[in-house]
Design a protein around this motif. Structure first.
Motif, short mmCIF file in Angstrom:
data_model
loop_
_atom_site.label_atom_id
_atom_site.label_comp_id
_atom_site.label_asym_id
_atom_site.label_seq_id
_atom_site.Cartn_x
_atom_site.Cartn_y
_atom_site.Cartn_z
N ASP A 1 0.92 -1.02 0.01
CA ASP A 1 -0.12 -0.04 -0.01
C ASP A 1 0.88 1.31 0.04
O ASP A 1 0.32 2.26 0.47
N GLY A 2 2.21 1.16 -0.39
CA GLY A 2 3.02 2.31 -0.37
C GLY A 2 3.04 2.93 -1.81
O GLY A 2 2.10 2.88 -2.60
N VAL A 3 3.94 3.74 -2.04
CA VAL A 3 4.24 4.51 -3.39
C VAL A 3 4.63 3.46 -4.36
O VAL A 3 4.24 3.49 -5.57
N PHE A 4 5.76 2.69 -3.96
CA PHE A 4 6.17 2.06 -5.09
C PHE A 4 6.92 0.68 -4.40
O PHE A 4 7.58 1.07 -3.15
N ARG A 5 7.16 -0.52 -5.00
CA ARG A 5 8.12 -1.54 -4.47
C ARG A 5 8.87 -1.75 -5.45
O ARG A 5 8.50 -1.95 -6.71
N PHE A 6 10.18 -2.04 -5.17
CA PHE A 6 11.38 -1.97 -6.19
C PHE A 6 11.94 -3.41 -5.87
O PHE A 6 12.59 -3.43 -4.85
N LEU A 7 12.23 -4.33 -6.91
CA LEU A 7 13.01 -5.52 -6.92
C LEU A 7 14.04 -5.25 -7.76
O LEU A 7 13.94 -4.98 -9.08
N TYR A 8 15.19 -5.85 -7.66
CA TYR A 8 16.41 -5.77 -8.53
C TYR A 8 16.85 -7.19 -8.01
O TYR A 8 17.67 -7.57 -7.16
N LEU A 9 16.91 -8.01 -9.09
CA LEU A 9 17.34 -9.51 -8.98
C LEU A 9 18.86 -9.68 -8.98
O LEU A 9 19.35 -9.18 -10.12
N LEU A 10 19.58 -9.95 -7.99
CA LEU A 10 20.97 -10.14 -7.84
C LEU A 10 21.65 -11.29 -8.51
O LEU A 10 22.69 -11.21 -9.11
#
Length: 312
Positions: free
Chosen positions: A256-265
Motif C-alpha cells: 500500500d506504499g508508493v512503490f515496491r522495487f525489486l532488483y534480482l542479484l
C-alpha cells in the motif's frame, strides 16, 4: 545574483570548457542522471548553462503501472562526474521516484566534489566492485563493496573518492528529479564524527554484507537481511535482501506504499500478475501500490534487493 542564462547544444562539452579552460566552478547541476542545467560561478559572474531544447519531461501517468526492465534492454547514458546511468523506472511513477543502475567502467580517482542532494529519500546498493566515499560527520572515508548499502539522508555532504574497475551500484531516490548542489567550503572528512546526527530527520546508514545477520522470513525457504533503512528513515522506506535457502514458497508483492522495487542479484524467478514475466540477474521491477502480484518459481540461487517506499 541573477544568473546569465546561456544555451548550449551539449551541456557536458560546455561544462568542460567553462570549468577547465575558464576556471569557473560548478555550484549545482540538475538532474544527476542526465544533466540538462548547471549553475557556475567565477570572475564575479553567475552563469546558468541550459542544454538546447531543455524542458521538464512530460509528467507520467498519475496511476503508474508495473514496470519491468532487463539488463539487455537499454544502454547507459552520461551523468555527472563521469558516471554512466541506466534508467530502471522510465515512467518515474509520476515523478515520485528514480531508480538507476550506475556504473564507472574504469577504476581509480573519481572527478567528484563535495556535494549534497535535495531529496526526500536516497539509498545506494553496490552490486559489483567497490567505491570509496566520505560523508559529513561520519568519520574517515568508507569503502562500500558488493552487497553493501548506504542510506544518504537529505543534504548530507559527501564526495565519491575512488572506485574499482567495473564498479556498479543501484541508486533509488525520491523525487525523481532533484538538484545536486556543490559545497565549496566544506572539507571532508569533517573534524568531528557524530554517527547519531540526523539530516532532514534521517540518519546515515552503512549496512555491510560481511557478517550480516540473516533471519527467516514468513515465506518458506526465504531468508532476509534487514538493511536498517526503516529505522533510519522513521518508516518512510524499508529495504531488505531476500535469498533462498531451500525449496521456496511464493513471495506476495502487494503493498500500500508508493512503490515496491525489486532488483534480482542472482538466480531466476517469475513475476506473476496479469501475465507472467520471467526475471533473471539484472532484471528490475517497480510495483505500484495495490497491484496483486507474486514472485514464483524461485531458483535455489535466488538473491534480490527489495525496497519499499511508503507514503509520507
Amino acid at each position: 545574483m541573477t544568473p546569465v542564462v546561456l544555451t548550449c547544444e551539449r551541456l557536458a562539452t560546455a561544462l568542460d570548457f567553462y570549468t577547465e579552460s575558464l576556471d569557473f566552478r560548478i555550484d549545482s547541476i540538475f538532474p544527476a542522471d542526465a544533466p540538462r542545467r548547471a549553475t557556475l560561478s567565477g570572475y564575479g559572474l553567475t552563469l546558468q548553462l541550459r542544454q538546447a531544447h531543455d524542458s521538464d519531461p512530460t509528467a507520467p501517468p498519475e496511476r503508474p503501472g508495473l514496470v519491468v526492465t532487463r539488463l539487455d534492454e537499454g544502454g547507459f547514458g552520461a551523468g555527472r562526474a563521469g558516471m554512466q546511468y541506466r534508467d530502471l523506472v522510465p515512467d518515474r511513477f509520476g515523478g515520485q521516484v528514480i531508480a538507476s543502475h550506475i556504473r564507472i567502467p574504469g577504476g581509480g580517482p573519481v572527478p567528484d566534489y563535495v556535494h549534497h542532494h535535495d531529496v526526500r529519500f536516497q539509498m545506494i546498493f553496490c552490486i559489483n566492485g567497490w567505491v570509496r566515499v566520505v560523508y559529513e560527520d561520519q568519520g574517515e572515508p568508507m569503502r562500500m563493496q558488493a552487497g553493501d548499502c548506504f542510506l544518504q539522508p537529505p543534504h548530507i555532504r559527501h564526495r565519491v573518492l575512488e572506485c574499482s574497475d567495473a564498479m556498479e551500484v543501484i541508486e533509488i531516490a525520491s523525487p525523481a528529479e532533484h538538484e545536486t548542489a556543490v559545497d565549496h567550503d566544506m572539507q571532508l572528512p569533517t573534524a568531528e564524527a557524530d554517527a547519531s546526527r540526523e539530516f532532514g530527520g534521517q540518519q546515515f546508514v552503512f549496512s555491510q554484507a560481511s557478517g550480516a545477520n540473516w533471519l527467516r522470513s514468513d515465506v518458506p525457504g526465504i531468508d532476509y537481511r534487514n538493511l536498517g533503512i526503516a529505522a533510519a528513515t522513521k518508516g518512510l522506506a524499508s529495504a531488505v535482501i531476500l535469498r533462498s535457502h531451500s525449496p521456496c514458497g511464493d513471495i506476495p508483492l502487494r503493498h500500500d506504499g508508493v512503490f515496491r522495487f525489486l532488483y534480482l542479484l542472482t538466480g531466476t524467478a517469475t513475476l506473476e500478475g496479469a501475465d507472467a514475466k520471467p526475471m533473471a540477474a539484472g532484471t528490475a521491477c517497480a510495483i505500484p501500490g495495490g497491484l496483486e502480484c507474486v514472485l514464483q518459481g524461485i531458483s535455489a540461487d535466488f538473491e534480490c534487493l527489495d525496497v519499499l517506499l511508503r507514503r509520507g
